[in-house]
Design a protein around this motif. Structure first.
Motif, PDB file in Angstrom:
ATOM      1  N   ARG A 101      -2.760   1.273   1.487  1.00  0.00           N
ATOM      2  CA  ARG A 101      -3.819   1.239   2.677  1.00  0.00           C
ATOM      3  C   ARG A 101      -3.233   2.258   3.523  1.00  0.00           C
ATOM      4  O   ARG A 101      -4.653   2.560   4.448  1.00  0.00           O
ATOM      5  CB  ARG A 101      -3.695  -0.270   3.420  1.00  0.00           C
ATOM      6  CG  ARG A 101      -4.002  -1.167   2.129  1.00  0.00           C
ATOM      7  CD  ARG A 101      -5.408  -1.192   1.575  1.00  0.00           C
ATOM      8  NE  ARG A 101      -5.579  -2.246   0.531  1.00  0.00           N
ATOM      9  CZ  ARG A 101      -6.608  -2.601  -0.021  1.00  0.00           C
ATOM     10  NH1 ARG A 101      -7.703  -1.868   0.148  1.00  0.00           N
ATOM     11  NH2 ARG A 101      -6.753  -3.328  -0.827  1.00  0.00           N
ATOM     12  N   SER A 183      -9.922  -8.742  -3.201  1.00  0.00           N
ATOM     13  CA  SER A 183      -9.414  -7.255  -3.642  1.00  0.00           C
ATOM     14  C   SER A 183     -11.050  -6.503  -3.313  1.00  0.00           C
ATOM     15  O   SER A 183     -11.003  -5.427  -2.601  1.00  0.00           O
ATOM     16  CB  SER A 183      -9.262  -7.030  -4.859  1.00  0.00           C
ATOM     17  OG  SER A 183      -8.817  -5.692  -5.003  1.00  0.00           O
ATOM     18  N   LYS A 184     -12.064  -6.966  -3.813  1.00  0.00           N
ATOM     19  CA  LYS A 184     -13.488  -6.309  -3.553  1.00  0.00           C
ATOM     20  C   LYS A 184     -13.691  -6.306  -2.156  1.00  0.00           C
ATOM     21  O   LYS A 184     -14.384  -5.275  -1.610  1.00  0.00           O
ATOM     22  CB  LYS A 184     -14.225  -7.158  -4.370  1.00  0.00           C
ATOM     23  CG  LYS A 184     -14.295  -6.874  -5.844  1.00  0.00           C
ATOM     24  CD  LYS A 184     -15.332  -7.855  -6.558  1.00  0.00           C
ATOM     25  CE  LYS A 184     -15.223  -7.773  -7.956  1.00  0.00           C
ATOM     26  NZ  LYS A 184     -16.420  -8.852  -8.597  1.00  0.00           N
ATOM     27  N   ASN A 187     -11.355  -3.828  -0.273  1.00  0.00           N
ATOM     28  CA  ASN A 187     -11.650  -2.302  -0.494  1.00  0.00           C
ATOM     29  C   ASN A 187     -12.832  -1.936  -0.082  1.00  0.00           C
ATOM     30  O   ASN A 187     -13.034  -0.752   0.587  1.00  0.00           O
ATOM     31  CB  ASN A 187     -11.512  -2.113  -2.142  1.00  0.00           C
ATOM     32  CG  ASN A 187     -10.234  -2.333  -2.848  1.00  0.00           C
ATOM     33  OD1 ASN A 187      -9.405  -2.125  -2.124  1.00  0.00           O
ATOM     34  ND2 ASN A 187     -10.586  -2.502  -4.023  1.00  0.00           N
ATOM     35  N   TYR A 190     -12.181  -1.385   3.971  1.00  0.00           N
ATOM     36  CA  TYR A 190     -11.420  -0.278   4.442  1.00  0.00           C
ATOM     37  C   TYR A 190     -11.891   0.961   4.072  1.00  0.00           C
ATOM     38  O   TYR A 190     -12.079   1.962   4.933  1.00  0.00           O
ATOM     39  CB  TYR A 190     -10.004  -0.309   3.538  1.00  0.00           C
ATOM     40  CG  TYR A 190      -8.852  -1.369   4.149  1.00  0.00           C
ATOM     41  CD1 TYR A 190      -7.996  -0.742   5.000  1.00  0.00           C
ATOM     42  CD2 TYR A 190      -9.052  -2.461   4.137  1.00  0.00           C
ATOM     43  CE1 TYR A 190      -6.928  -1.508   5.368  1.00  0.00           C
ATOM     44  CE2 TYR A 190      -8.165  -3.384   4.713  1.00  0.00           C
ATOM     45  CZ  TYR A 190      -7.201  -3.060   5.355  1.00  0.00           C
ATOM     46  OH  TYR A 190      -6.245  -3.718   5.884  1.00  0.00           O
ATOM     47  N   SER A 191     -12.756   1.038   2.971  1.00  0.00           N
ATOM     48  CA  SER A 191     -13.110   2.309   2.369  1.00  0.00           C
ATOM     49  C   SER A 191     -14.459   2.456   3.322  1.00  0.00           C
ATOM     50  O   SER A 191     -14.643   3.701   3.793  1.00  0.00           O
ATOM     51  CB  SER A 191     -13.784   2.323   1.055  1.00  0.00           C
ATOM     52  OG  SER A 191     -14.711   1.307   0.791  1.00  0.00           O
ATOM     53  N   MET A 237      -8.961   7.011  -3.296  1.00  0.00           N
ATOM     54  CA  MET A 237      -9.911   5.955  -3.483  1.00  0.00           C
ATOM     55  C   MET A 237     -10.239   5.894  -4.887  1.00  0.00           C
ATOM     56  O   MET A 237     -10.978   4.717  -5.141  1.00  0.00           O
ATOM     57  CB  MET A 237     -10.968   5.675  -2.694  1.00  0.00           C
ATOM     58  CG  MET A 237     -10.795   5.588  -1.274  1.00  0.00           C
ATOM     59  SD  MET A 237     -12.101   5.297  -0.081  1.00  0.00           S
ATOM     60  CE  MET A 237     -11.561   4.858   1.499  1.00  0.00           C
ATOM     61  N   TYR A 240      -9.473   2.631  -6.535  1.00  0.00           N
ATOM     62  CA  TYR A 240     -10.050   1.422  -6.254  1.00  0.00           C
ATOM     63  C   TYR A 240     -11.149   1.020  -7.545  1.00  0.00           C
ATOM     64  O   TYR A 240     -11.400  -0.207  -7.847  1.00  0.00           O
ATOM     65  CB  TYR A 240     -11.191   1.400  -5.379  1.00  0.00           C
ATOM     66  CG  TYR A 240     -10.475   1.509  -3.607  1.00  0.00           C
ATOM     67  CD1 TYR A 240      -9.076   0.926  -3.777  1.00  0.00           C
ATOM     68  CD2 TYR A 240     -11.101   1.969  -2.675  1.00  0.00           C
ATOM     69  CE1 TYR A 240      -8.431   1.099  -2.644  1.00  0.00           C
ATOM     70  CE2 TYR A 240     -10.454   1.940  -1.551  1.00  0.00           C
ATOM     71  CZ  TYR A 240      -9.281   1.442  -1.248  1.00  0.00           C
ATOM     72  OH  TYR A 240      -8.430   1.478  -0.097  1.00  0.00           O
TER      73      TYR A 240
END
Length: 308
Positions: A101, A183-184, A187, A190-191, A237, A240
């Motif tokens: 991260r 997790s979804k 992600n 953050y993205s 990424m 991911y």
């Protein structure tokens, strides 16, 4: 006959495992050695210690070194150790999570620093100080560790922990639907935040470059740097989408699936980390001159002016 075939099959598996581990460890040694050269130069030359840009860059380099090291340790463990203590596995996965991260967050911080330098030059020395740079790094680690801690607390909530685990990976340890949803969400958050920062800073620098008549070269260089941030972030990424690819390739035969998973691992976890010194260090005049001096054993004789 059957015993001969079985022995041949075992030899093939051992040879395949050795080849994968050897190539992964070799790549890790190369990446850590290259990045270690930049770390050595940074700490050897005090000229870098007062520039927030170099501090953030070397933080990115050291974070990549940590991530590559722990990632390769986990990879080797999957072949060599099949009864891993759960606390030890949790610790390794936590370090992997936070270092993973930290990369996009640090790239976003570097883009903001360049945006301030070009678009707010009068405030740059007030905002981008050494003290606030280390505060930003502390904030990056604080934010980066949250998903790993959330996974661990979900693991505690969902039931009693086993003492050992066969394979130490996030998929095997954090295997509940709650972990998948978390997790979804993480992600996505953050993205989205990092990409918004990169797009905003790039657009602002582009507008500044068009309006400015005296600082176009600096603005253009900053534009290229932020674009490179985006390229590296895109590669980082890719990890991911690795779980999605794993599910798509699940119907394939076991050996084919293993080869594809190994390729995905190298592409998303190892190879992007070799881009950091190539993208930033070699392009920077200060680092480039010191690298040349280091490789020719004349580091102490180098004395170049600071350029931004």
């Amino acid at each position: 006959m059957n015993s001969t075939v079985l022995l041949y099959s075992q030899q093939e598996r051992y040879a395949d495992a050795f080849a994968k581990n050897f190539s992964t460890v070799l790549l890790a040694v190369i990446i850590i050695s290259i990045n270690g050269m930049f770390v050595f130069i940074f700490f050897r030359r005090s000229i870098f210690h007062s520039d927030p840009r170099y501090i953030l860059y070397i933080h990115l380099v050291m974070n990549d070194m940590l991530m590559v090291f722990i990632s390769v340790v986990l990879f080797v463990i999957t072949f060599a150790w099949h009864n891993v203590p759960v606390p030890f596995c949790v610790l390794l996965l936590l370090i992997t999570s936070v270092s993973h991260r930290n990369t996009p967050l640090t790239l976003a911080g570097m883009a903001v620093e360049r945006y301030i330098a070009v678009c707010k030059p009068l405030h740059h020395h007030q905002i981008c100080t050494v003290r606030w740079t280390y505060v930003l790094i502390s904030l990056i680690w604080s934010v980066g560790i949250l998903p790993g801690l959330a996974d661990f607390f979900l693991l505690l909530i969902n039931g009693p922990l086993a003492l050992f685990i066969t394979i130490c990976t996030p998929v095997t340890l954090y295997n509940t639907p709650s972990h998948a949803e978390l997790s979804k969400i993480m992600n996505g958050i953050y993205s989205s935040v990092v990409w918004l920062i990169l797009v905003y800073t790039y657009c602002q620098v582009m507008v500044k470059a068009k309006r400015s008549s005296t600082n176009k070269s600096s603005a253009k260089k900053t534009q290229n740097t932020i674009l490179l941030h985006g390229a590296q972030l895109l590669l980082c990424m890719l990890s991911y989408i690795t779980p999605v690819l794993d599910r798509l390739y699940a119907p394939l035969q076991t050996e084919q699936q293993k080869k594809i998973n190994f390729f995905n691992y190298l592409l998303t976890n190892i190879l992007p980390r070799i881009l950091t010194p190539l993208i930033y260090g070699v392009r920077d005049k200060q680092f480039y001159n010191h690298i040349k001096a280091l490789l020719t054993c004349k580091l102490s004789a180098v004395n170049v002016d600071s350029t931004k």
